[in-house]
Design a protein around this motif. Structure first.
Motif, short mmCIF file in Angstrom:
data_model
loop_
_atom_site.label_atom_id
_atom_site.label_comp_id
_atom_site.label_asym_id
_atom_site.label_seq_id
_atom_site.Cartn_x
_atom_site.Cartn_y
_atom_site.Cartn_z
N PHE A 27 0.82 -1.21 0.00
CA PHE A 27 0.00 0.00 0.00
C PHE A 27 0.86 1.26 0.00
CE2 PHE A 27 -3.64 -2.65 1.33
CZ PHE A 27 -4.58 -2.13 0.46
N ILE A 28 1.94 1.21 0.78
CA ILE A 28 2.79 2.40 0.86
C ILE A 28 3.45 2.69 -0.49
CG2 ILE A 28 4.92 3.30 1.91
CD1 ILE A 28 4.05 1.91 4.50
N ASP A 29 3.82 1.63 -1.19
CA ASP A 29 4.50 1.81 -2.47
C ASP A 29 3.56 2.08 -3.63
OD1 ASP A 29 6.83 1.35 -1.14
OD2 ASP A 29 6.99 -0.76 -1.70
N ALA A 30 2.29 1.68 -3.49
CA ALA A 30 1.36 1.77 -4.63
C ALA A 30 1.04 3.21 -4.99
CB ALA A 30 0.08 1.02 -4.30
N PRO A 31 1.14 3.53 -6.28
CA PRO A 31 0.79 4.88 -6.73
C PRO A 31 -0.69 5.01 -7.04
CG PRO A 31 1.66 3.65 -8.56
CD PRO A 31 1.64 2.70 -7.38
N LYS A 32 -1.43 3.93 -6.82
CA LYS A 32 -2.85 3.93 -7.16
C LYS A 32 -3.58 3.01 -6.20
CE LYS A 32 -2.20 0.00 -10.21
NZ LYS A 32 -2.69 -0.75 -11.35
N ALA A 33 -4.89 3.01 -6.32
CA ALA A 33 -5.70 2.10 -5.49
C ALA A 33 -5.51 0.68 -6.01
CB ALA A 33 -7.16 2.51 -5.57
N ILE A 34 -5.43 -0.27 -5.10
CA ILE A 34 -5.20 -1.65 -5.52
C ILE A 34 -6.32 -2.57 -5.07
CG2 ILE A 34 -2.71 -1.44 -5.65
CD1 ILE A 34 -2.43 -2.55 -2.90
N THR A 35 -6.47 -3.65 -5.82
CA THR A 35 -7.55 -4.60 -5.55
C THR A 35 -7.04 -5.79 -4.75
OG1 THR A 35 -7.10 -5.89 -7.54
CG2 THR A 35 -8.61 -4.03 -7.76
N HIS A 36 -7.98 -6.52 -4.26
CA HIS A 36 -7.70 -7.79 -3.62
C HIS A 36 -6.78 -8.63 -4.51
CE1 HIS A 36 -9.11 -11.16 -0.97
NE2 HIS A 36 -8.60 -11.83 -1.97
N ARG A 37 -7.14 -8.70 -5.78
CA ARG A 37 -6.37 -9.52 -6.73
C ARG A 37 -4.94 -9.01 -6.93
NH1 ARG A 37 -6.54 -13.48 -10.01
NH2 ARG A 37 -8.51 -14.01 -9.03
N GLU A 68 -15.21 2.36 -4.02
CA GLU A 68 -16.12 1.71 -4.97
C GLU A 68 -16.15 2.61 -6.20
OE1 GLU A 68 -17.90 -1.00 -3.86
OE2 GLU A 68 -18.14 -0.75 -1.68
N ASP A 69 -15.44 2.21 -7.22
CA ASP A 69 -15.32 3.09 -8.38
C ASP A 69 -16.28 2.73 -9.51
OD1 ASP A 69 -14.26 0.82 -9.44
OD2 ASP A 69 -12.21 1.56 -9.57
N GLY A 70 -17.17 1.78 -9.24
CA GLY A 70 -18.13 1.41 -10.25
C GLY A 70 -17.64 0.30 -11.17
N SER A 71 -16.42 -0.12 -10.97
CA SER A 71 -15.86 -1.19 -11.80
C SER A 71 -16.35 -2.56 -11.35
CB SER A 71 -14.34 -1.16 -11.76
OG SER A 71 -13.88 -1.53 -10.47
N GLY A 72 -17.01 -2.59 -10.21
CA GLY A 72 -17.54 -3.85 -9.73
C GLY A 72 -16.69 -4.50 -8.66
N VAL A 73 -15.40 -4.21 -8.66
CA VAL A 73 -14.56 -4.78 -7.60
C VAL A 73 -14.06 -3.68 -6.69
CG1 VAL A 73 -13.83 -6.76 -8.97
CG2 VAL A 73 -12.46 -4.68 -9.00
N ALA A 74 -13.96 -4.01 -5.41
CA ALA A 74 -13.52 -3.03 -4.43
C ALA A 74 -12.04 -2.74 -4.60
CB ALA A 74 -13.80 -3.56 -3.03
N SER B 71 -23.42 -0.30 -2.35
CA SER B 71 -23.97 -1.38 -1.53
C SER B 71 -23.48 -2.74 -2.02
CB SER B 71 -25.50 -1.36 -1.58
OG SER B 71 -25.96 -1.71 -2.88
N GLY B 72 -22.82 -2.73 -3.15
CA GLY B 72 -22.29 -3.99 -3.66
C GLY B 72 -23.12 -4.61 -4.76
N VAL B 73 -24.41 -4.33 -4.77
CA VAL B 73 -25.25 -4.86 -5.85
C VAL B 73 -25.74 -3.73 -6.73
CG1 VAL B 73 -25.99 -6.89 -4.56
CG2 VAL B 73 -27.35 -4.81 -4.44
N ALA B 74 -25.83 -4.03 -8.01
CA ALA B 74 -26.28 -3.02 -8.96
C ALA B 74 -27.76 -2.74 -8.78
CB ALA B 74 -25.99 -3.50 -10.37
N LYS B 75 -28.12 -1.50 -8.91
CA LYS B 75 -29.52 -1.12 -8.89
C LYS B 75 -29.84 -0.43 -10.22
CE LYS B 75 -30.47 -0.75 -3.95
NZ LYS B 75 -29.18 -0.53 -3.25
N TYR B 76 -31.11 -0.48 -10.57
CA TYR B 76 -31.53 0.13 -11.83
C TYR B 76 -32.76 1.01 -11.60
CZ TYR B 76 -28.60 -3.51 -13.88
OH TYR B 76 -27.54 -4.31 -14.21
N ALA B 77 -32.83 2.07 -12.36
CA ALA B 77 -34.01 2.93 -12.29
C ALA B 77 -34.33 3.41 -13.69
CB ALA B 77 -33.75 4.12 -11.37
N ARG B 78 -35.58 3.75 -13.88
CA ARG B 78 -36.04 4.18 -15.18
C ARG B 78 -35.44 5.54 -15.51
NH1 ARG B 78 -41.53 5.98 -17.41
NH2 ARG B 78 -41.21 5.45 -19.59
#
Lengths: 137, 137
Positions: A27-37, A68-74, B71-78
């Motif tokens: 984490f200290i060395d990372a220049p960006k946010a990192i994932t579990h993977r 949570e950047d919307g990419s689906g993975v934390a 919240s971890g799950v995708a939501k949808y709205a019109r």
DNA sequence: TATCGTGTTGCAACGGTGTTGCAATAAATT
DNA sequence: AATTTATTGCAACACCGTTGCAACACGATA
């Protein structure tokens, strides 16, 4: 004598184990946010569950914050130094690149005050900017 | 003669099937953003995969927009009516209640312009407000 | 209204993410 | 060095989401 990371861990009431020290170094060395993977790949082998719990512990103790950047993975990034257990100083904006998928903390841009509709009580505001990062342009 | 929902579907180049008509009705009636699961429960039975693909098709045709509220799950709205395939008018703020977990579109509040760090090119901004909704207060 | 092409559905199978319980192990304290 | 307590690693599980393929239904055309 304790290493630097060991001291940081202990200051947060976290035992300084090999796994934790190495993760914190990442984490200290990372220049960006990192994932579990990302972290899994940095190890020859690390137990998935242990990693989940380590991230949770780090987050609870204010060492890192979850994005949570919307990419689906934390994703996770190190908090700036004055985070503590009660209050995360992660009230900055995050930038997510749609091309490479990387996510960065934008510490310079604080989350602005957004007037909320009267009926809801707002306690936290999350802002994610999307686009193309410097590298990908 | 075609029903109202059938006409909406056809206007977006989507075939008017039973499944799609019912799902679209759910969206029209919903006062909040709904999840994949919400829809599943509204049916006696619906195939998960079909639902995934229906949501994707609706999103691509501009009938609905996807909301990642953390919240971890995708939501949808019109989408409001003038969304189209090329441009979603989902540039409003969303509110996520930490107590009941519900998420609402806050159409009144547009996403403000946020000055970005010069090195990154920002094309989209996502804002999620968190807190306690009217009901839960 | 019967036929046909294409879009849609439903099933099987799979990969990834994240959680809990429990036993084994390692860290800090004495 | 022994003890206590936190941490690790394994097994097992639940959920989210995707792809490939065969069966089917919609809408158009004749």
């Amino acid at each position: 004598m304790s290493s630097k990371v060991a001291r940081i861990l202990k200051s947060r009431e976290l035992r300084a184990t090999n796994v934790r020290e190495k993760i914190l170094e990442l984490f200290i060395d990372a220049p960006k946010a990192i994932t579990h993977r990302d972290i899994e790949l940095a190890f020859d082998y690390i137990d998935r569950i242990t990693l989940y719990r380590t991230l949770k512990a780090f987050e609870e103790k204010g060492l890192i914050h979850k994005i949570e950047d919307g990419s689906g993975v934390a994703k996770y990034a190190r908090c700036i130094d004055n985070c503590d257990e009660d209050h995360h100083h992660d009230d900055h904006v995050h930038f997510h690149c749609n091309d490479c998928g990387d996510t960065f903390c934008v510490e310079e841009v604080e989350v602005p005050y957004i007037k909320s509709p009267s009926k809801h009580l707002v306690t936290k505001t999350t802002i994610v900017l999307n686009g193309t990062c410097e590298q990908c342009q």
